[in-house]
Design an enzyme around this catalytic site. Structure first.
Site, short mmCIF file in Angstrom:
data_model
loop_
_atom_site.label_atom_id
_atom_site.label_comp_id
_atom_site.label_asym_id
_atom_site.label_seq_id
_atom_site.Cartn_x
_atom_site.Cartn_y
_atom_site.Cartn_z
N GLN A 80 -12.58 15.78 -3.65
CA GLN A 80 -11.55 15.95 -2.62
C GLN A 80 -11.66 17.31 -1.92
OE1 GLN A 80 -8.16 14.53 -5.37
NE2 GLN A 80 -7.43 14.10 -3.30
N GLU A 116 -7.24 10.42 -10.65
CA GLU A 116 -8.25 11.45 -10.41
C GLU A 116 -9.64 11.00 -10.86
OE1 GLU A 116 -7.44 13.72 -8.44
OE2 GLU A 116 -5.28 13.40 -8.63
#
Length: 195
Positions: free
Chosen positions: A50, A136
């Site tokens: 990210q 995640e």
């Protein structure tokens, strides 16, 4: 290198992250920046891809409170197992800001990973921390929470997803966003350093 959060549909978000073989000063600095960015954007987790890094690593703090340092964790090369049960919960993503939807995840799981010092972390998680780890960890495989939505839930937010795609295409046209080739070259260089 100052990090920033990349937004969907940036190609790095679909990149399958590589295991980290070497932790160095630069990586530790990036981890500190990742925590800062996570708190700045009011998140509870942030994966390396990210912030445009190709490594199997994420940071998390399920409390979302920067003062609660005991709840902070860095998970390097995580492996999830013993996933059981189902629970639906609302999720968002710092790479798709402003978009939220209900996602079904495993209720409990076992996670093994390494911390920055190379120590093995093992934990049995349930509820919200288990959800954060699954969200995640998905990022590390190039999977976004929108990929896990039912057709109905996806249809409800499709117009918001389309806006991100249109914005990225316009930035690509003006050279503000990187091409797939540029991203691939950058990620390959970074992978050589630590994987």
């Amino acid at each position: 290198m100052p990090l920033s959060i990349i937004h969907y549909p940036h190609p790095t978000l679909r990149h399958k992250s590589q295991p980290i073989r070497r932790v160095d000063k630069e990586l530790k600095n990036w981890v500190a920046q990742m925590f800062d960015l996570m708190y700045e954007h009011e998140g509870v987790g942030l994966a390396a891809n990210q912030v445009d890094l190709p490594y199997r690593m994420f940071v998390m703090n399920p409390t979302g409170n920067s003062q609660e340092k005991d709840a902070e964790q860095v998970l390097i090369n995580p492996v999830l197992s013993k996933m059981k049960g189902h629970q639906e919960g609302n999720e968002g993503c710092l790479s798709i800001p402003g978009v939220h939807a209900d996602v079904v995840r495993a209720k409990t799981l076992h996670v093994e990973a390494f911390d920055l010092a190379g120590n093995l972390i093992e934990a049995d998680l349930e509820g919200f921390p288990a959800r954060v780890v699954q969200h995640e960890n998905d990022h590390l495989d190039g999977v976004l929470f929108i990929d896990r939505l039912s057709e109905g839930n996806l249809a409800e937010i499709r117009h918001l997803i389309d806006e991100f795609e249109v914005d990225f295409q316009s930035r690509l046209a003006t050279g503000e966003a990187p091409t797939e080739e540029q991203v691939s070259a950058k990620l390959a260089e970074l992978e050589k350093l630590r994987t």
